[in-house]
Design a protein around this motif. Structure first.
Motif, mmCIF file in Angstrom:
data_model
loop_
_atom_site.group_PDB
_atom_site.id
_atom_site.type_symbol
_atom_site.label_atom_id
_atom_site.label_comp_id
_atom_site.label_asym_id
_atom_site.label_seq_id
_atom_site.Cartn_x
_atom_site.Cartn_y
_atom_site.Cartn_z
ATOM 1 N N LEU A 80 14.585 -1.378 -4.181
ATOM 2 C CA LEU A 80 16.237 -1.958 -4.805
ATOM 3 C C LEU A 80 16.982 -1.217 -5.329
ATOM 4 C CD1 LEU A 80 14.917 -5.264 -6.725
ATOM 5 C CD2 LEU A 80 15.874 -5.251 -4.319
ATOM 6 N N PRO A 81 16.803 -0.385 -6.422
ATOM 7 C CA PRO A 81 17.349 0.938 -6.992
ATOM 8 C C PRO A 81 18.045 2.126 -5.875
ATOM 9 C CG PRO A 81 15.239 1.533 -7.744
ATOM 10 C CD PRO A 81 14.740 0.087 -6.250
ATOM 11 N N VAL A 82 17.544 1.903 -4.749
ATOM 12 C CA VAL A 82 18.426 2.225 -3.677
ATOM 13 C C VAL A 82 19.488 1.816 -2.781
ATOM 14 C CG1 VAL A 82 18.536 3.660 -1.228
ATOM 15 C CG2 VAL A 82 16.739 3.532 -2.773
ATOM 16 N N LEU A 83 19.308 0.022 -2.667
ATOM 17 C CA LEU A 83 20.360 -1.327 -1.780
ATOM 18 C C LEU A 83 21.613 -1.006 -3.165
ATOM 19 C CD1 LEU A 83 17.532 -3.487 -1.001
ATOM 20 C CD2 LEU A 83 19.068 -2.599 -0.088
ATOM 21 N N ALA A 84 20.904 -0.599 -4.189
ATOM 22 C CA ALA A 84 21.648 -1.002 -5.149
ATOM 23 C C ALA A 84 23.293 0.047 -5.201
ATOM 24 C CB ALA A 84 21.981 -0.528 -7.294
ATOM 25 N N LEU A 85 22.920 1.408 -4.608
ATOM 26 C CA LEU A 85 24.071 2.057 -4.291
ATOM 27 C C LEU A 85 25.215 1.688 -3.494
ATOM 28 C CD1 LEU A 85 21.678 5.603 -3.650
ATOM 29 C CD2 LEU A 85 23.268 4.733 -5.811
ATOM 30 N N LEU A 145 11.127 6.601 1.178
ATOM 31 C CA LEU A 145 11.101 5.966 2.062
ATOM 32 C C LEU A 145 12.685 5.164 2.633
ATOM 33 C CD1 LEU A 145 7.941 4.758 3.599
ATOM 34 C CD2 LEU A 145 9.078 6.599 5.297
ATOM 35 N N ALA A 146 12.676 4.399 1.009
ATOM 36 C CA ALA A 146 14.642 3.984 1.033
ATOM 37 C C ALA A 146 14.973 4.926 1.263
ATOM 38 C CB ALA A 146 14.226 2.744 -0.071
ATOM 39 N N LEU A 147 15.222 6.395 0.469
ATOM 40 C CA LEU A 147 16.370 7.171 0.942
ATOM 41 C C LEU A 147 16.253 8.267 1.607
ATOM 42 C CD1 LEU A 147 16.183 8.925 -2.615
ATOM 43 C CD2 LEU A 147 17.432 8.016 -2.827
ATOM 44 N N VAL A 148 15.865 7.941 2.858
ATOM 45 C CA VAL A 148 15.990 8.564 4.291
ATOM 46 C C VAL A 148 16.477 7.365 4.756
ATOM 47 C CG1 VAL A 148 15.110 8.391 5.915
ATOM 48 C CG2 VAL A 148 13.827 9.981 4.319
ATOM 49 N N ALA A 149 16.102 5.651 4.529
ATOM 50 C CA ALA A 149 16.551 5.066 4.828
ATOM 51 C C ALA A 149 18.261 4.972 5.050
ATOM 52 C CB ALA A 149 16.084 3.553 4.932
ATOM 53 N N GLY A 150 18.644 4.784 2.840
ATOM 54 C CA GLY A 150 19.779 4.310 2.856
ATOM 55 C C GLY A 150 21.031 5.610 3.363
ATOM 56 N N ALA A 151 19.841 7.246 3.474
ATOM 57 C CA ALA A 151 20.940 8.138 3.628
ATOM 58 C C ALA A 151 21.073 8.242 5.428
ATOM 59 C CB ALA A 151 20.314 9.608 3.308
ATOM 60 N N ALA A 152 20.619 7.644 5.751
ATOM 61 C CA ALA A 152 20.130 7.718 7.813
ATOM 62 C C ALA A 152 21.477 6.359 7.919
ATOM 63 C CB ALA A 152 19.220 7.442 8.394
ATOM 64 N N LEU A 153 21.599 5.193 7.461
ATOM 65 C CA LEU A 153 21.312 4.103 8.089
ATOM 66 C C LEU A 153 22.723 3.429 7.282
ATOM 67 C CD1 LEU A 153 17.397 2.512 9.200
ATOM 68 C CD2 LEU A 153 19.704 3.552 10.742
ATOM 69 N N TRP A 194 23.588 2.506 2.730
ATOM 70 C CA TRP A 194 22.789 1.905 1.605
ATOM 71 C C TRP A 194 22.606 0.336 1.875
ATOM 72 C CZ3 TRP A 194 21.206 6.115 0.179
ATOM 73 C CH2 TRP A 194 21.085 7.664 -0.331
ATOM 74 N N ARG A 195 23.501 -0.522 2.562
ATOM 75 C CA ARG A 195 22.397 -1.777 2.340
ATOM 76 C C ARG A 195 21.561 -1.870 3.712
ATOM 77 N NH1 ARG A 195 28.444 -4.480 3.997
ATOM 78 N NH2 ARG A 195 26.910 -4.449 6.139
ATOM 79 N N LEU A 196 21.423 -0.517 4.543
ATOM 80 C CA LEU A 196 20.010 -1.006 4.925
ATOM 81 C C LEU A 196 18.808 0.020 4.991
ATOM 82 C CD1 LEU A 196 21.839 -0.881 8.245
ATOM 83 C CD2 LEU A 196 21.043 -2.578 7.084
ATOM 84 N N ALA A 197 18.784 -0.201 3.330
ATOM 85 C CA ALA A 197 17.980 0.693 2.344
ATOM 86 C C ALA A 197 15.977 0.490 2.700
ATOM 87 C CB ALA A 197 17.762 1.165 1.562
ATOM 88 N N TRP A 198 16.479 -1.167 2.933
ATOM 89 C CA TRP A 198 14.818 -1.907 3.454
ATOM 90 C C TRP A 198 14.766 -1.861 4.114
ATOM 91 C CZ3 TRP A 198 15.490 -4.953 7.298
ATOM 92 C CH2 TRP A 198 16.331 -5.064 7.417
ATOM 93 N N ALA A 199 15.229 -1.063 4.901
ATOM 94 C CA ALA A 199 14.823 -1.195 6.937
ATOM 95 C C ALA A 199 13.750 -0.785 7.251
ATOM 96 C CB ALA A 199 15.892 -1.393 7.817
ATOM 97 N N LEU A 200 13.519 1.043 7.098
ATOM 98 C CA LEU A 200 12.882 1.777 7.247
ATOM 99 C C LEU A 200 11.051 1.761 6.395
ATOM 100 C CD1 LEU A 200 11.768 4.516 8.382
ATOM 101 C CD2 LEU A 200 11.951 5.693 6.611
ATOM 102 N N PRO A 201 11.646 1.326 5.164
ATOM 103 C CA PRO A 201 10.265 0.617 4.200
ATOM 104 C C PRO A 201 9.606 -0.263 5.282
ATOM 105 C CG PRO A 201 11.201 1.586 2.405
ATOM 106 C CD PRO A 201 12.582 1.430 4.119
ATOM 107 N N SER A 202 10.232 -1.968 5.535
ATOM 108 C CA SER A 202 9.749 -2.182 5.865
ATOM 109 C C SER A 202 9.068 -2.227 7.543
ATOM 110 C CB SER A 202 10.809 -3.172 6.041
ATOM 111 O OG SER A 202 11.715 -4.198 5.245
ATOM 112 N N ALA A 203 9.440 -1.208 7.992
ATOM 113 C CA ALA A 203 8.605 -0.497 9.464
ATOM 114 C C ALA A 203 8.292 -0.459 9.149
ATOM 115 C CB ALA A 203 10.056 0.582 9.992
ATOM 116 N N VAL A 204 8.026 0.905 8.263
ATOM 117 C CA VAL A 204 6.180 1.275 7.925
ATOM 118 C C VAL A 204 5.267 -0.062 7.464
ATOM 119 C CG1 VAL A 204 5.801 3.031 6.302
ATOM 120 C CG2 VAL A 204 7.701 3.509 7.661
#
Length: 190
Positions: free
Chosen positions: A41-46, A106-114, A116-126
């Motif tokens: 959630l904090p990463v999604l807030a970006l 993991l959310a930071l990695v996903a947010g930086a790569a995909l 910030w709106r998709l920061a949930w994607a990598l944690p969900s896959a992992v």
């Protein structure tokens, strides 16, 4: 805060999940699922509708973004863990804290790569990988299953810290820093 209230209310409820192990039925407590959401959630807030302004971000905006992320993640973590501590054993709260750090990375990695709106994607896959292949049967888990190993498990702690470090590195790798390193360290031509 809502996820912390859910853990305080339903955190000990065990949910059946599919696993790669054929023996018996695997169940996980609900707190393992909500920890991933609370850390993302904090990463999604970006995410911001002002994305065009962020493309030409100044140091002041980037500095404010860092302070915002640090403050929001700290408040979210403390609130979530405090609410979890109401009903859960302290050793379980330590496991939640360790997994929160890993999910946040993991959310930071996903947010930086995909984005910030998709920061949930990598944690969900992992999470799917951890929960499906991480269970070894008879309440035993693989060494890399950081959300379920005992509170004093060193490999899980090291993995969580490494995931946080990867997330912070990905967050720090802004486009202008990547261009700088590409300029300083050009690729070798064959």
């Amino acid at each position: 805060m809502l996820l912390g209230v859910l853990v305080a209310w339903f955190g000990l409820v065990r949910t059946p999940i599919p696993t790669a192990v054929e023996e018996g039925k695997a169940t996980i407590p609900l707190w393992r699922m909500t920890a991933m959401g609370a850390a993302s959630l904090p990463v999604l807030a970006l995410s911001s509708p002002l994305a065009d302004l962020e493309l030409v971000a100044t140091r002041r905006l980037r500095s404010m973004q860092r302070r915002y992320l640090a403050g929001l993640s700290g408040v979210c973590a403390v609130t979530y863990l405090a609410l979890c501590a109401i009903v859960l054993h302290p050793s379980v709260v330590v496991i939640i804290a360790r997994s929160w750090v890993a999910w946040f990375g993991l959310a930071l990695v996903a947010g930086a790569a995909l984005g910030w709106r998709l920061a949930w994607a990598l944690p969900s896959a992992v999470a799917v990988v951890l929960w499906y292949w991480g269970y070894s049967g008879h309440e035993r888990y693989q060494w890399w299953e950081f959300s379920a190993r005992p509170h004093d498990d060193l490999p899980s702690l090291v993995l969580s810290i490494a995931l946080l470090a990867a997330g912070l590195t990905a967050y720090a790798a802004t486009p202008w820093r990547r261009r700088f390193w590409a300029f300083v360290m050009p690729r070798r031509r064959r």
